[in-house]
Design an enzyme around this catalytic site. Structure first.
Site, PDB file in Angstrom:
ATOM      1  N   HIS A  45      42.374  13.564  34.012  1.00  0.00           N
ATOM      2  CA  HIS A  45      42.824  12.172  34.088  1.00  0.00           C
ATOM      3  C   HIS A  45      42.303  11.356  32.904  1.00  0.00           C
ATOM      4  O   HIS A  45      41.680  10.312  33.063  1.00  0.00           O
ATOM      5  CB  HIS A  45      42.385  11.534  35.410  1.00  0.00           C
ATOM      6  CG  HIS A  45      43.271  10.393  35.833  1.00  0.00           C
ATOM      7  ND1 HIS A  45      43.463  10.046  37.145  1.00  0.00           N
ATOM      8  CD2 HIS A  45      44.017   9.507  35.110  1.00  0.00           C
ATOM      9  CE1 HIS A  45      44.281   9.008  37.220  1.00  0.00           C
ATOM     10  NE2 HIS A  45      44.626   8.661  35.992  1.00  0.00           N
TER      11      HIS A  45
ATOM     12  N   ARG B 135      50.954   9.972  38.999  1.00  0.00           N
ATOM     13  CA  ARG B 135      49.933  10.113  40.032  1.00  0.00           C
ATOM     14  C   ARG B 135      50.105  11.480  40.687  1.00  0.00           C
ATOM     15  O   ARG B 135      51.219  12.006  40.791  1.00  0.00           O
ATOM     16  CB  ARG B 135      50.052   8.995  41.093  1.00  0.00           C
ATOM     17  CG  ARG B 135      49.564   7.631  40.632  1.00  0.00           C
ATOM     18  CD  ARG B 135      48.056   7.622  40.425  1.00  0.00           C
ATOM     19  NE  ARG B 135      47.524   6.304  40.080  1.00  0.00           N
ATOM     20  CZ  ARG B 135      47.323   5.874  38.835  1.00  0.00           C
ATOM     21  NH1 ARG B 135      47.649   6.665  37.813  1.00  0.00           N
ATOM     22  NH2 ARG B 135      46.815   4.685  38.604  1.00  0.00           N
TER      23      ARG B 135
ATOM     24  N   GLU C  58      41.122  14.094  43.208  1.00  0.00           N
ATOM     25  CA  GLU C  58      40.323  14.125  41.979  1.00  0.00           C
ATOM     26  C   GLU C  58      38.861  13.869  42.295  1.00  0.00           C
ATOM     27  O   GLU C  58      38.566  12.927  43.037  1.00  0.00           O
ATOM     28  CB  GLU C  58      40.851  13.074  40.990  1.00  0.00           C
ATOM     29  CG  GLU C  58      42.285  13.338  40.545  1.00  0.00           C
ATOM     30  CD  GLU C  58      42.796  12.336  39.517  1.00  0.00           C
ATOM     31  OE1 GLU C  58      42.026  11.426  39.114  1.00  0.00           O
ATOM     32  OE2 GLU C  58      43.964  12.442  39.119  1.00  0.00           O
TER      33      GLU C  58
END
Length: 350
Positions: A310, A262, A291
């Protein structure tokens, strides 16, 4: 009395959407006395529950004993009058650990390990990108330059390409030894690397693929010896900014940092500064603190950064077979009253 499973997996992203074959497998596994309600409205598969659920999901979850979705939104939980077990198609569950869940007896399981294979291969690819100098090759290609010097006349760091290296020369520190971390260690060890894990309980047995495991109190000494630092842990209060400015300063200039856990695990500002100053060989980043990554982030423009949005878990062929292996096995265990796999520890946050 009919027992109900509510399936809320119609992801707006085609890579994660519930396939007809997966839906059929779930329905075929339903025993007598169970009904499967599939939400047809699209849902967001990113994250772990901090999204607004569809009206259809709100309606179908009301009488569900079991909910199978991507995380768990608080409004869904509050609307579910008979809920006893939630299985999340995501590995992270931080957004689902709101007070009402923590105070309830509802069991929460996640999909830790389901994404381990593609993420581990993503890590290996990113590491090789910098070890073999592919970043240098791409820069030359774009500039139309044919120059063998960086590979045969390496420049010492900081700032220079130290020449191609083999994975077998590397000592890898892997933060998080379950699921993703274990899969990474298995692959790096097979290629000759020495892998040291970092976890909350270092006194437990050393998992396969690791030469040793240390706690956070032993992390600093390992970072000073590391060629590769791979963050594969969940985001918890214990892991927030685990790789901060001080710890980044312990790394060798030839070290490569990889984050597939993360974004909160690393101090992005300090990382960007170290990379810009040539104090690290490179960084492979699939997760960010915010993000999408803001346009003004310096990480976009650093040549020694490999960014992906991601997507390291993406695997069209492997996702549903692995997901159904966990969920259908757990559903059988649930009906038999047996212990479930991947039970989340609310106190630990994963």
């Amino acid at each position: 009395m009919t027992r109900t499973l509510c399936v809320d997996l119609m992801s707006s992203a085609p890579a994660w959407v519930l396939t007809p074959e997966a839906e059929r497998a779930i329905r075929d596994a339903a025993p007598d006395g169970w009904r499967v309600d599939v939400v047809r409205a699209p849902t967001v598969s990113d994250g772990d529950g901090g999204r607004r659920p569809s009206e259809e999901a709100m309606r179908l979850v009301r009488d569900a004993e079991v909910y199978f979705g991507f995380g768990l939104a608080r409004p869904l939980f509050l609307a579910a009058r008979a809920l006893r077990w939630v299985h999340s198609g995501a590995a992270g569950v931080g957004g689902a650990l709101f007070p009402e869940v923590l105070e309830s007896e509802v069991l929460l399981t996640n999909s830790a390990g389901v994404h381990a294979v593609p993420i581990a291969e993503h890590v290996v690819a990113g590491v090789l990108h910098f070890l073999r100098g592919f970043d240098v090759a791409l820069a030359q290609q774009r500039a139309g330059i044919w120059d063998r010097a960086p590979w045969v006349e390496p420049q010492a760091p900081p700032g220079g390409f130290p020449g191609p290296r083999e994975i077998g020369e590397c000592r890898a520190v892997i933060v998080g030894v379950r699921g993703i971390g274990a899969a990474v260690a298995e692959r790096l060890t097979a290629l000759g690397a020495t892998c040291v894990g970092v976890r909350r309980r270092p006194d437990a047995a050393v998992p396969p693929g690791f030469a040793a495991v240390v706690g956070q109190d032993g992390m600093d000494a390992e970072l000073a010896r590391a060629d590769l630092v791979i963050l594969a842990a969940p985001s918890t209060p214990e892991t927030e900014r685990l790789l901060d400015e001080r710890r980044l300063g312990l790394l060798r200039p030839s070290a490569i940092v990889v984050n597939v856990g993360r974004g909160a695990l690393v101090d992005e500002g300090a990382l960007a500064a170290a990379l810009a100053a040539g104090r690290l060989r490179g960084a492979v980043l699939d997760v960010m603190d915010v993000e999408p990554l803001p346009p003004d982030s310096p990480l976009w423009r650093l040549p020694n950064v490999l960014l992906t949005p991601h997507v390291s878990a993406t695997s069209a062929a492997g996702f549903w077979p692995r997901m159904l292996d966990v969920f259908l096995d757990n559903w059988t265990r649930w009906r038999r009253g047996a212990p479930l796999r991947n039970v989340v520890d609310p106190a630990a946050g994963y």
